[in-house]
Design an enzyme around this catalytic site. Structure first.
Site, PDB file in Angstrom:
ATOM      1  N   CYS A   1      35.034   6.284  40.925  1.00  0.00           N
ATOM      2  CA  CYS A   1      34.883   7.472  40.602  1.00  0.00           C
ATOM      3  C   CYS A   1      35.804   8.448  41.575  1.00  0.00           C
ATOM      4  O   CYS A   1      36.349   7.892  42.331  1.00  0.00           O
ATOM      5  CB  CYS A   1      33.708   7.922  40.747  1.00  0.00           C
ATOM      6  SG  CYS A   1      32.792   7.823  42.600  1.00  0.00           S
TER       7      CYS A   1
ATOM      8  N   HIS B   1      32.092  28.284  44.325  1.00  0.00           N
ATOM      9  CA  HIS B   1      30.765  28.292  43.222  1.00  0.00           C
ATOM     10  C   HIS B   1      31.385  28.822  41.977  1.00  0.00           C
ATOM     11  O   HIS B   1      31.108  28.100  40.893  1.00  0.00           O
ATOM     12  CB  HIS B   1      29.837  29.249  43.624  1.00  0.00           C
ATOM     13  CG  HIS B   1      29.126  28.892  44.914  1.00  0.00           C
ATOM     14  ND1 HIS B   1      28.266  29.785  45.541  1.00  0.00           N
ATOM     15  CD2 HIS B   1      29.216  27.564  45.598  1.00  0.00           C
ATOM     16  CE1 HIS B   1      28.086  29.119  46.704  1.00  0.00           C
ATOM     17  NE2 HIS B   1      28.386  27.937  46.771  1.00  0.00           N
TER      18      HIS B   1
ATOM     19  N   ARG C   1      43.134  15.131  52.096  1.00  0.00           N
ATOM     20  CA  ARG C   1      42.938  15.332  50.397  1.00  0.00           C
ATOM     21  C   ARG C   1      43.256  16.705  49.852  1.00  0.00           C
ATOM     22  O   ARG C   1      43.575  16.767  48.692  1.00  0.00           O
ATOM     23  CB  ARG C   1      41.871  14.735  49.826  1.00  0.00           C
ATOM     24  CG  ARG C   1      40.642  15.355  50.235  1.00  0.00           C
ATOM     25  CD  ARG C   1      39.108  14.673  50.138  1.00  0.00           C
ATOM     26  NE  ARG C   1      38.689  14.951  48.724  1.00  0.00           N
ATOM     27  CZ  ARG C   1      37.390  14.488  48.443  1.00  0.00           C
ATOM     28  NH1 ARG C   1      36.902  13.732  49.032  1.00  0.00           N
ATOM     29  NH2 ARG C   1      36.747  15.307  47.260  1.00  0.00           N
TER      30      ARG C   1
ATOM     31  N   ARG D   1      23.933  10.831  44.117  1.00  0.00           N
ATOM     32  CA  ARG D   1      24.490  10.267  45.308  1.00  0.00           C
ATOM     33  C   ARG D   1      23.563  11.153  46.238  1.00  0.00           C
ATOM     34  O   ARG D   1      23.437  12.361  45.960  1.00  0.00           O
ATOM     35  CB  ARG D   1      25.873  10.634  45.159  1.00  0.00           C
ATOM     36  CG  ARG D   1      26.375  10.541  46.620  1.00  0.00           C
ATOM     37  CD  ARG D   1      27.866  10.803  46.796  1.00  0.00           C
ATOM     38  NE  ARG D   1      28.251  12.115  46.686  1.00  0.00           N
ATOM     39  CZ  ARG D   1      29.507  12.704  46.639  1.00  0.00           C
ATOM     40  NH1 ARG D   1      30.502  11.748  46.917  1.00  0.00           N
ATOM     41  NH2 ARG D   1      29.657  13.800  46.729  1.00  0.00           N
TER      42      ARG D   1
ATOM     43  N   GLU E   1      34.339   4.234  50.654  1.00  0.00           N
ATOM     44  CA  GLU E   1      35.121   5.368  50.762  1.00  0.00           C
ATOM     45  C   GLU E   1      35.853   5.101  52.104  1.00  0.00           C
ATOM     46  O   GLU E   1      37.086   5.759  52.408  1.00  0.00           O
ATOM     47  CB  GLU E   1      34.457   6.561  50.837  1.00  0.00           C
ATOM     48  CG  GLU E   1      33.663   7.027  49.490  1.00  0.00           C
ATOM     49  CD  GLU E   1      32.986   8.277  49.562  1.00  0.00           C
ATOM     50  OE1 GLU E   1      33.283   9.352  48.901  1.00  0.00           O
ATOM     51  OE2 GLU E   1      31.895   8.147  50.018  1.00  0.00           O
TER      52      GLU E   1
ATOM     53  N   ASN F   1      38.944   9.367  45.952  1.00  0.00           N
ATOM     54  CA  ASN F   1      39.307  10.484  46.701  1.00  0.00           C
ATOM     55  C   ASN F   1      39.410  10.261  48.320  1.00  0.00           C
ATOM     56  O   ASN F   1      40.369  10.701  48.940  1.00  0.00           O
ATOM     57  CB  ASN F   1      38.456  11.895  46.321  1.00  0.00           C
ATOM     58  CG  ASN F   1      38.442  12.116  45.010  1.00  0.00           C
ATOM     59  OD1 ASN F   1      39.180  11.887  44.337  1.00  0.00           O
ATOM     60  ND2 ASN F   1      37.401  12.884  44.469  1.00  0.00           N
ATOM     61  N   ASP F   2      38.329  10.057  48.709  1.00  0.00           N
ATOM     62  CA  ASP F   2      38.055   9.819  50.134  1.00  0.00           C
ATOM     63  C   ASP F   2      38.896   8.379  50.548  1.00  0.00           C
ATOM     64  O   ASP F   2      39.361   8.259  51.821  1.00  0.00           O
ATOM     65  CB  ASP F   2      36.682   9.655  50.517  1.00  0.00           C
ATOM     66  CG  ASP F   2      36.184  11.113  50.913  1.00  0.00           C
ATOM     67  OD1 ASP F   2      36.828  12.114  51.425  1.00  0.00           O
ATOM     68  OD2 ASP F   2      35.199  11.342  50.656  1.00  0.00           O
TER      69      ASP F   2
ATOM     70  N   ARG G   1      26.803  14.867  42.400  1.00  0.00           N
ATOM     71  CA  ARG G   1      26.857  15.307  43.682  1.00  0.00           C
ATOM     72  C   ARG G   1      25.635  16.159  44.111  1.00  0.00           C
ATOM     73  O   ARG G   1      25.933  17.266  43.700  1.00  0.00           O
ATOM     74  CB  ARG G   1      28.240  15.819  43.748  1.00  0.00           C
ATOM     75  CG  ARG G   1      29.310  15.176  43.606  1.00  0.00           C
ATOM     76  CD  ARG G   1      30.731  16.196  43.788  1.00  0.00           C
ATOM     77  NE  ARG G   1      32.024  14.962  43.826  1.00  0.00           N
ATOM     78  CZ  ARG G   1      33.089  14.976  43.031  1.00  0.00           C
ATOM     79  NH1 ARG G   1      32.812  15.638  41.650  1.00  0.00           N
ATOM     80  NH2 ARG G   1      33.842  14.270  43.282  1.00  0.00           N
TER      81      ARG G   1
HETATM   82  C1  PEP Z   1      35.281  10.472  46.161  1.00  0.00           C
HETATM   83  O1  PEP Z   1      35.615  10.676  47.635  1.00  0.00           O
HETATM   84  O2  PEP Z   1      36.176   9.871  45.815  1.00  0.00           O
HETATM   85  C2  PEP Z   1      34.172  11.089  45.893  1.00  0.00           C
HETATM   86  C3  PEP Z   1      34.071  10.859  44.360  1.00  0.00           C
HETATM   87  O3  PEP Z   1      33.543  11.992  46.394  1.00  0.00           O
HETATM   88  P1  PEP Z   1      33.635  13.198  46.701  1.00  0.00           P
HETATM   89  O4  PEP Z   1      35.080  13.672  46.034  1.00  0.00           O
HETATM   90  O5  PEP Z   1      32.664  14.140  46.336  1.00  0.00           O
HETATM   91  O6  PEP Z   1      33.786  13.312  48.262  1.00  0.00           O
HETATM   92 MG    MG Z   2      33.922  11.251  48.714  1.00  0.00          MG
END
Ligand code: PEP
Ligand code: MG
Length: 756
Positions: free
Chosen positions: A681, A367, A644, A510, A610, A633-634, A474
């Site tokens: 993203c 946080h 990650r 989301r 993802e 990212n995922d 998010r």
């Molecule tokens: C991702 O997975 O790229 C994403 C944007 O979601 P998060 O980072 O919240 O998993």
């Molecule tokens: Mg993700």
């Protein structure tokens, strides 16, 4: 001694008498270790004290070679003793020589000792040293005995803190204070700062350790707890905190912990074992910290910050003092250094005086890190030992780009950093000037730049960065910081506030992406999965808990009256999941219509790409959604089978490899076939070179953290994306090597004057 409380009290009394004896400091230390060795049935009892150069020096020993005293030293974080200092946890080994961190100091003659018990000497949460017991035979100490030793070592913390150490050693310490020293950590919010250390809450020092009678101390504790509870109620009622926002959630959770019966009981027990009320608070807090610090569960880590904060506030009440962070923050460039910190505590400090934050723990979703990011404060996390090694007022440089902390830097290092800051500030100003210019490439292709957000504190960055909207909100972050499941009305109110704050800009909500590394505190269904990232999370979890999902959908639908509503589903694996989610949206919509609610003027349902198997059903996917967004990212984590968050694997596989870029190309092609908007993203998109590659592939909508918008926009304005697109496609189809296209992309940028 088997932890018998009468015997323990007698021993405590003897130690107290030794503390008061009029003898030379070295002799006092020697006598104390002898006394402890005798009573704890140990052949060796050794005291190591942490110097400011990060070395643990052998200060006194019963049993080891006396010539080794003041000659032997161990590095903080290394070996058994060093790791006790770094983790602030006791370590008990029946056969120490089998431990992977075991290394012995030959000059001490300790190689013959098998069993080992070491406990940290702590004060206000800082490690001051380590006390070690050793035996030749395989001696096992009970939990009570370990607990007793932890109480006994408070004697040493008092001596060390009073500065009453053998005199010739202090000159040694002073000498070492000149030596430059660097610590490593993880960058949690980029930036570089030069400034002066301000230890967060370090100075609630406990000097009075052993009690004269438990009843009086129990009464003191009870009065201080009453005062603490009242002050928390006051905080909750303050007008600036009582308004909407995440801080309130954090405070509510905090109030719950302040009333935790287990905590109060442990405090009372410690007093009955012979400690004063304030020493009991310190002791219990060290125990809690020792248990929780190793937990990888982010929920536990956040709770640890709450308990640390509570313990400190309780100590202030016991000692009749008040926290005045404004007065503490004397320096303009203060760099806060904390073992752990709650988000509320960061807000206690005046923003204009804080130049950086260093945490011993912390992760990207802590946080306090989320709030620091929103306040544009550079943060370094996982800086093991920083709190023990740094002193108030120390001049340090934090490099939250590379993840380094430099203590007492040489003039050359300092000048190099000052220069970097100068150039970075100039660039920042240039980015600000770009805010109102349309985002268009040099060859006239418009690009949409969006930002990622998750909390109300992120929202001011929308106007500040010049982003066109929020490409990824998010929603789970609000759930993560709430003490209890946010009720429907509360969720609706939050989403309404968000719409109001963003004006006419767009937003994509989301649905809850909980599970994996994001588990809300009240969500007790934490069946321990071996691979939580691949487990019951996101859409999988919310479809199995339709009431959870329907409550959220209803709140979002009600809040978006008269607006375009964009809902995005995380971690989709099958088309059936989207159909099920759409059914839930339709049911909620029907409910609102039936009861005459005003509706959003458009509803768009999208899916995140993802999970790699969606790459092989892109046509089917694009027939059932209104938009898609690639969660890089995922997607990378699963495509490359690379955790990650693994610091070991950072940089091992390049996302700019032909395999990844070809996969992303398929999404662009499918988007074109279906005339479907495709966003991308993920934090990585914020690197101008990566963003350039993605534009070259054909992406036209990118969502990233707000601080990356400026640098990426500056790159876009200088880019001929048509030319880059052709070069990338040529290279992608003929690429022979297994490696990366990074150097080809960097060459392109260099030869075509693209600003990276
Ligand atoms: C991702 O997975 O790229 C994403 C944007 O979601 P998060 O980072 O919240 O998993
Ligand atoms: Mg993700």
């Amino acid at each position: 001694m088997q932890g018998n409380s009468n015997e323990s009290n007698r021993l405590l009394k003897r130690l107290r008498a030794l503390m008061e004896d009029d003898i030379a400091p070295q002799m006092r230390l020697d006598r104390l270790v002898q006394e402890i060795a005798r009573n704890m049935d140990a052949e060796v009892c050794s005291l190591y004290i942490l110097r400011s150069d990060g070395m643990l020096e052998l200060y006194a020993s019963e049993g080891l070679n006396p010539k080794a005293v003041h000659r032997s030293e161990l590095r903080f974080g290394k070996g058994l003793v060093g790791s006790i200092a770094a983790t602030a946890r006791p370590l008990h080994l029946v056969n120490a020589q089998h431990h992977k961190a075991f290394s012995y100091l030959p000059e001490t003659g300790e190689e013959i000792y098998t069993s080992f018990l070491g406990v940290p000497i702590l004060r206000s949460g800082r490690t001051l040293g380590v006390l070690v017991l050793q035996n030749r035979n395989q001696r096992s100490y009970s939990d009570d005995e370990i607990e007793l030793l932890e109480t006994l070592v408070m004697v040493f913390s008092e001596i060390i803190a009073s500065g009453n150490l053998p005199t010739f050693l202090r000159s040694n310490v002073e000498m070492s204070e000149q030596t430059p020293f660097s610590l490593e950590g993880n960058s949690l919010n980029v930036g570089i700062s030069l400034g002066y250390v301000l230890l967060h809450e370090p100075r609630v020092a406990v000097t009075n350790i052993f009690n004269e009678g438990s009843e009086l101390e129990l009464l003191k504790l009870s009065e201080a707890l009453d005062a603490l509870w009242l002050s928390i109620d006051d905080m909750l009622m303050r007008r600036d905190v009582a308004t909407d926002g995440e801080h309130r959630e954090v405070l509510e959770a905090y109030r719950m912990f302040a009333h935790d019966k287990g905590w109060v009981k442990r405090l009372e027990e410690a007093i009955r074992n012979g400690l004063t009320a304030e020493a009991a608070v310190e002791k219990v807090q060290s125990d809690i910290r020792a248990c929780m610090i190793q937990s990888i569960d982010p929920y536990m880590q956040e709770r640890l910050s709450d308990f640390d904060d509570l313990a400190n506030r309780l100590l202030l009440h016991l000692l009749g003092r008040h926290r005045d962070t404004l007065a503490l923050t004397r320096e303009q460039n203060s760099i806060l250094v904390a073992r752990s910190m709650g988000a509320v505590e960061l807000l206690d400090y005046p923003r204009e005086k804080i130049a950086g934050l260093v945490l011993e723990g912390g992760g990207a979703t802590s946080h306090v890190v989320i709030v620091a990011r929103a306040m544009d404060i550079p943060v370094i996390g996982k800086a093991k030992g920083a709190f023990s090694l740094l002193e108030n007022g120390d001049f340090i440089i934090i490099d939250a780009e590379e993840g380094y902390i430099h203590l007492r830097p040489s003039l050359e290092v300092e000048n190099a950093y000052r220069e970097r800051i100068y150039f970075r500030d100039r660039r920042k100003k240039n980015y600000r000037d770009l805010r109102n210019i349309p985002t268009c490439t040099r060859d006239g292709v418009p690009i949409t730049l969006l930002m990622n957000a998750g909390l109300l504190v992120d929202l001011p960055n929308l106007a500040e960065s010049g982003a066109e909207g929020i490409g990824l909100f998010r929603t789970e972050l609000h759930f993560m910081i709430s003490a209890t499941f946010p009720r429907a009305e509360e969720q609706e109110k939050l989403y309404r506030t968000i719409y109001k704050e963003i004006g006419d800009k767009s937003i994509t909500f989301r649905t809850l992406d909980i599970g994996g590394d994001k588990i809300p505190p009240y969500f007790r269904d934490k069946s321990s999965e071996e691979n939580p990232a691949l487990g019951w999370r996101a859409i999988r979890l919310t479809l199995d808990r339709p009431a959870l999902m329907r409550t959220q959908l209803r709140a979002i639908l009600k809040a978006s009256t008269g607006r375009e509503l964009r809902i995005m589903l995380p971690m989709v694996t099958t088309i059936a999941e989207i159909n099920q989610a759409r059914d839930l949206v339709d049911r909620e919509l029907a409910h609102l219509i039936r009861f005459g609610y005003d509706l959003p003027n458009q509803i768009k349902l999208g899916a995140m790409i993802e999970v790699p198997c969606l790459l092989f059903q892109l046509d089917e996917l694009m027939q059932v959604v209104d938009f898609v967004s690639v969660g890089l990212n995922d997607l990378l984590q699963f495509m490359m089978a690379t955790d990650r968050s693994s610091s070991r694997l950072i940089g091992r596989f390049d996302p700019l490899s032909p395999a990844v870029l070809r996969a992303l190309c398929e999404i662009i092609y499918a988007g074109k076939r279906h005339n479907m908007p495709v966003t991308l993203c993920g934090e990585m998109v914020g690197s101008p070179l990566t963003a350039m590659a993605l534009l070259g592939l054909g992406f036209r909508r990118l969502s990233m953290s707000s601080s990356s918008i400026g640098p990426v926009k500056s790159m876009i304005l200088s880019l001929d994306v048509g030319k880059l697109g052709k070069e990338i496609q040529e290279r992608l189809s003929s690429f022979q090597e297994n490696g990366s296209m990074r150097s080809m992309l960097a060459d392109f940028a260099f030869h075509n004057n693209v600003l990276l």
